[in-house]
Every structure is written in structure tokens, then in C-alpha cells.
Design a protein around this motif. Structure first.
Motif, mmCIF file in Angstrom:
data_model
loop_
_atom_site.group_PDB
_atom_site.id
_atom_site.type_symbol
_atom_site.label_atom_id
_atom_site.label_comp_id
_atom_site.label_asym_id
_atom_site.label_seq_id
_atom_site.Cartn_x
_atom_site.Cartn_y
_atom_site.Cartn_z
ATOM 1 N N TYR A 64 7.351 9.787 7.009
ATOM 2 C CA TYR A 64 7.347 8.876 5.959
ATOM 3 C C TYR A 64 8.342 8.744 5.084
ATOM 4 C CZ TYR A 64 6.416 13.103 3.101
ATOM 5 O OH TYR A 64 6.451 14.182 2.500
ATOM 6 N N TYR A 65 8.460 7.609 4.644
ATOM 7 C CA TYR A 65 9.914 7.396 3.702
ATOM 8 C C TYR A 65 9.399 6.577 2.427
ATOM 9 C CZ TYR A 65 14.643 5.621 3.079
ATOM 10 O OH TYR A 65 16.028 5.389 2.504
ATOM 11 N N GLU A 66 9.881 6.925 1.456
ATOM 12 C CA GLU A 66 9.543 6.300 0.135
ATOM 13 C C GLU A 66 8.097 6.324 0.002
ATOM 14 O OE1 GLU A 66 11.666 2.569 0.314
ATOM 15 O OE2 GLU A 66 13.387 3.264 -0.409
ATOM 16 N N SER A 67 7.556 5.524 -0.533
ATOM 17 C CA SER A 67 5.995 5.663 -0.841
ATOM 18 C C SER A 67 5.152 4.984 -0.004
ATOM 19 C CB SER A 67 5.818 5.361 -2.295
ATOM 20 O OG SER A 67 5.960 4.013 -2.661
ATOM 21 N N ASP A 68 5.878 3.890 0.739
ATOM 22 C CA ASP A 68 4.973 2.943 1.402
ATOM 23 C C ASP A 68 5.539 2.604 2.850
ATOM 24 O OD1 ASP A 68 7.371 1.508 0.815
ATOM 25 O OD2 ASP A 68 6.080 -0.459 0.256
ATOM 26 N N LYS A 69 6.318 3.574 3.545
ATOM 27 C CA LYS A 69 7.107 3.021 4.717
ATOM 28 C C LYS A 69 6.897 4.500 5.761
ATOM 29 C CE LYS A 69 10.220 0.110 2.875
ATOM 30 N NZ LYS A 69 9.657 0.152 1.334
ATOM 31 N N ILE A 70 6.641 4.054 6.970
ATOM 32 C CA ILE A 70 6.919 5.176 8.053
ATOM 33 C C ILE A 70 8.165 4.801 8.718
ATOM 34 C CG2 ILE A 70 5.968 5.731 10.158
ATOM 35 C CD1 ILE A 70 4.096 6.820 7.950
ATOM 36 N N ILE A 71 8.891 5.619 9.100
ATOM 37 C CA ILE A 71 10.270 5.351 9.961
ATOM 38 C C ILE A 71 10.030 6.264 11.283
ATOM 39 C CG2 ILE A 71 11.854 4.705 8.051
ATOM 40 C CD1 ILE A 71 12.698 7.821 8.028
ATOM 41 N N ILE A 72 10.802 5.720 12.271
ATOM 42 C CA ILE A 72 10.593 6.156 13.622
ATOM 43 C C ILE A 72 11.806 6.104 14.212
ATOM 44 C CG2 ILE A 72 9.356 6.057 15.983
ATOM 45 C CD1 ILE A 72 7.008 4.784 14.316
ATOM 46 N N ALA A 73 12.422 7.175 14.757
ATOM 47 C CA ALA A 73 13.784 7.063 15.556
ATOM 48 C C ALA A 73 13.414 6.461 17.090
ATOM 49 C CB ALA A 73 14.274 8.530 15.832
ATOM 50 N N ASN A 74 14.439 5.370 17.252
ATOM 51 C CA ASN A 74 14.326 4.830 18.574
ATOM 52 C C ASN A 74 15.083 5.617 19.581
ATOM 53 O OD1 ASN A 74 12.427 2.598 17.795
ATOM 54 N ND2 ASN A 74 14.167 1.444 16.839
ATOM 55 N N ILE A 75 14.616 6.414 20.171
ATOM 56 C CA ILE A 75 15.169 7.421 20.884
ATOM 57 C C ILE A 75 15.634 6.656 22.402
ATOM 58 C CG2 ILE A 75 15.612 9.707 22.168
ATOM 59 C CD1 ILE A 75 13.962 10.709 19.664
ATOM 60 N N SER A 76 14.569 6.199 23.108
ATOM 61 C CA SER A 76 14.439 5.450 24.272
ATOM 62 C C SER A 76 13.353 4.652 24.220
ATOM 63 C CB SER A 76 14.431 6.723 25.682
ATOM 64 O OG SER A 76 14.357 5.813 26.651
ATOM 65 N N SER A 77 13.380 3.421 23.643
ATOM 66 C CA SER A 77 12.386 2.514 23.511
ATOM 67 C C SER A 77 12.796 1.233 23.335
ATOM 68 C CB SER A 77 11.625 2.806 22.393
ATOM 69 O OG SER A 77 11.132 4.179 22.189
ATOM 70 N N PRO A 78 13.515 0.790 24.576
ATOM 71 C CA PRO A 78 14.044 -0.513 24.633
ATOM 72 C C PRO A 78 13.019 -1.847 24.654
ATOM 73 C CG PRO A 78 14.434 0.302 26.909
ATOM 74 C CD PRO A 78 13.928 1.412 25.767
ATOM 75 N N GLN A 79 11.574 -1.540 25.250
ATOM 76 C CA GLN A 79 10.585 -2.217 25.007
ATOM 77 C C GLN A 79 9.963 -2.605 23.639
ATOM 78 O OE1 GLN A 79 9.574 -4.298 27.893
ATOM 79 N NE2 GLN A 79 9.106 -5.615 26.001
ATOM 80 N N MET A 130 0.748 -1.112 -0.011
ATOM 81 C CA MET A 130 -0.026 -0.027 0.193
ATOM 82 C C MET A 130 0.834 1.053 0.246
ATOM 83 S SD MET A 130 -3.368 -0.693 2.535
ATOM 84 C CE MET A 130 -4.126 0.221 1.404
ATOM 85 N N GLU A 131 0.494 2.478 -0.693
ATOM 86 C CA GLU A 131 1.124 3.496 -0.737
ATOM 87 C C GLU A 131 0.556 4.700 -0.065
ATOM 88 O OE1 GLU A 131 2.738 4.982 -4.312
ATOM 89 O OE2 GLU A 131 3.457 2.918 -5.190
ATOM 90 N N LEU A 132 1.361 5.714 0.699
ATOM 91 C CA LEU A 132 1.000 6.753 1.224
ATOM 92 C C LEU A 132 0.543 7.738 0.153
ATOM 93 C CD1 LEU A 132 4.078 6.836 3.639
ATOM 94 C CD2 LEU A 132 1.601 6.360 4.444
ATOM 95 N N THR A 133 -0.812 8.222 0.402
ATOM 96 C CA THR A 133 -1.391 9.096 -0.301
ATOM 97 C C THR A 133 -0.884 10.723 0.167
ATOM 98 O OG1 THR A 133 -3.087 9.335 1.128
ATOM 99 C CG2 THR A 133 -3.378 7.991 -0.544
ATOM 100 N N THR A 134 -0.961 11.530 -0.639
ATOM 101 C CA THR A 134 -0.643 12.925 -0.342
ATOM 102 C C THR A 134 -1.247 13.394 0.973
ATOM 103 O OG1 THR A 134 -0.387 13.540 -2.545
ATOM 104 C CG2 THR A 134 -0.755 15.515 -1.286
ATOM 105 N N GLU A 135 -2.452 12.842 1.141
ATOM 106 C CA GLU A 135 -3.472 13.307 2.502
ATOM 107 C C GLU A 135 -2.696 12.539 3.781
ATOM 108 O OE1 GLU A 135 -7.854 13.288 4.235
ATOM 109 O OE2 GLU A 135 -7.182 11.675 2.616
ATOM 110 N N ILE A 136 -2.127 11.505 3.506
ATOM 111 C CA ILE A 136 -1.570 10.762 4.651
ATOM 112 C C ILE A 136 -0.358 11.427 4.916
ATOM 113 C CG2 ILE A 136 -0.620 8.598 5.506
ATOM 114 C CD1 ILE A 136 -2.671 7.238 3.613
ATOM 115 N N LYS A 137 0.397 11.696 4.001
ATOM 116 C CA LYS A 137 1.833 12.558 4.136
ATOM 117 C C LYS A 137 1.407 13.721 4.996
ATOM 118 C CE LYS A 137 4.059 10.217 0.356
ATOM 119 N NZ LYS A 137 4.806 10.501 -0.977
#
Length: 154
Positions: A38-53, A1-8
């Protein structure tokens, strides 16, 4: 599935997202995330700053759900997909890091990134829009400002 302009656009307007994972004992974990895009057309990226669990859960079960909303309009999206932990030695890390570092100006270091490949997208819409179909986004924004004590700027 791709991210639409609205989702972005909603990704860009959202201050936080919430990432849901589950442990091997089927215990849910929901963690707020401040640095995501968002990253590319079908991904979300999240920084892991303090999330060991979160990281440990994803290593054992990569099914995740991420949600984000514009708190004033009270609309957004829920995305379900498969997560992967991207470390500094992975070939994609440097490019993803550039995207996320723009948001932090380098003030929040992170050793890994959660990359979510989208499998399912569902809109999130405040019940008021259904209960009172004549509700406009402008009215919803004013209502949310009152509820949250946000004053209009002069």
C-alpha cells in the motif's frame, strides 16, 4: 476511498496479489504479482518486474482490479480503481521504489511501477464462513493447512 488498518494488514499478510486488466479488444488478463504494497492512504503500488501485457493494457485502459487474500484465513480484499504506470523519470518513482525495494532487497529490478488509486473496495471471504457461520478463523487455518499439505512447525 482510504485503506483501513485491516486492509493494510491483509496486504502485508498476502504472498501474492492478482492484477486484472483488459486489452482494447476486451480480452481480460490476470497476472500474479509478488512485489506490492500500500502507498499513502488510498493507493496500491505494484512493481512491474516482467509484465509487458499488463503495462500495455493499462496504457490503453486504466481500469483495473487487484485482489489479495491471506491463503490460510481465506479472507482478503478486491480493489477496483484507476492505474497509472510510473516510470523512472516520474517524480514519485524514487519514493515508491524505496517501498517496493524493501521487499526485494534489490534482487528484482523493475523499470516501472503500477500505481492504483482506489475507487472501490470489497471484502473477499471464503464461502465456508457463510455456509457454516460458526467457522472460526482458527478452524479455517487448520482446514487450509490440511488442504495445502502444510505441516505445523515443531
Amino acid at each position: 476511498m482510504e485503506l483501513t488498518t485491516e486492509i493494510k494488514q491483509y496486504v502485508n499478510r498476502s504472498v501474492l496479489c492478482w492484477l486484472a486488466t483488459v486489452s482494447t479488444e476486451n480480452v481480460p488478463n490476470v497476472s500474479p504479482k509478488e512485489v506490492f504494497d500500500y502507498y499513502e492512504s488510498d493507493k496500491i503500488i505494484i512493481a512491474n518486474i516482467s509484465s509487458p501485457q499488463t503495462v500495455e493494457n493499462i496504457k490503453r485502459n486504466n481500469n483495473v482490479c487487484v485482489s489479495f487474500i491471506d491463503i490460510l484465513v481465506q479472507k482478503g480484499f478486491q480493489i477496483k480503481g484507476k492505474a497509472e504506470i510510473i516510470g523512472k523519470t516520474d517524480s514519485d518513482f524514487e519514493e515508491m521504489e524505496k517501498v517496493l525495494t524493501k521487499m526485494t532487497n534489490g534482487k528484482f529490478p523493475f523499470a516501472t511501477i503500477t500505481k492504483i488509486t482506489i475507487g472501490q473496495i470489497k471484502p473477499i471471504i471464503a464461502p465456508k464462513y457463510f455456509l457454516y457461520p460458526e467457522t472460526t478463523e482458527k478452524e479455517q487455518i487448520e482446514s487450509a493447512k490440511k488442504a495445502y499439505g502444510i505441516k505445523n512447525e515443531l
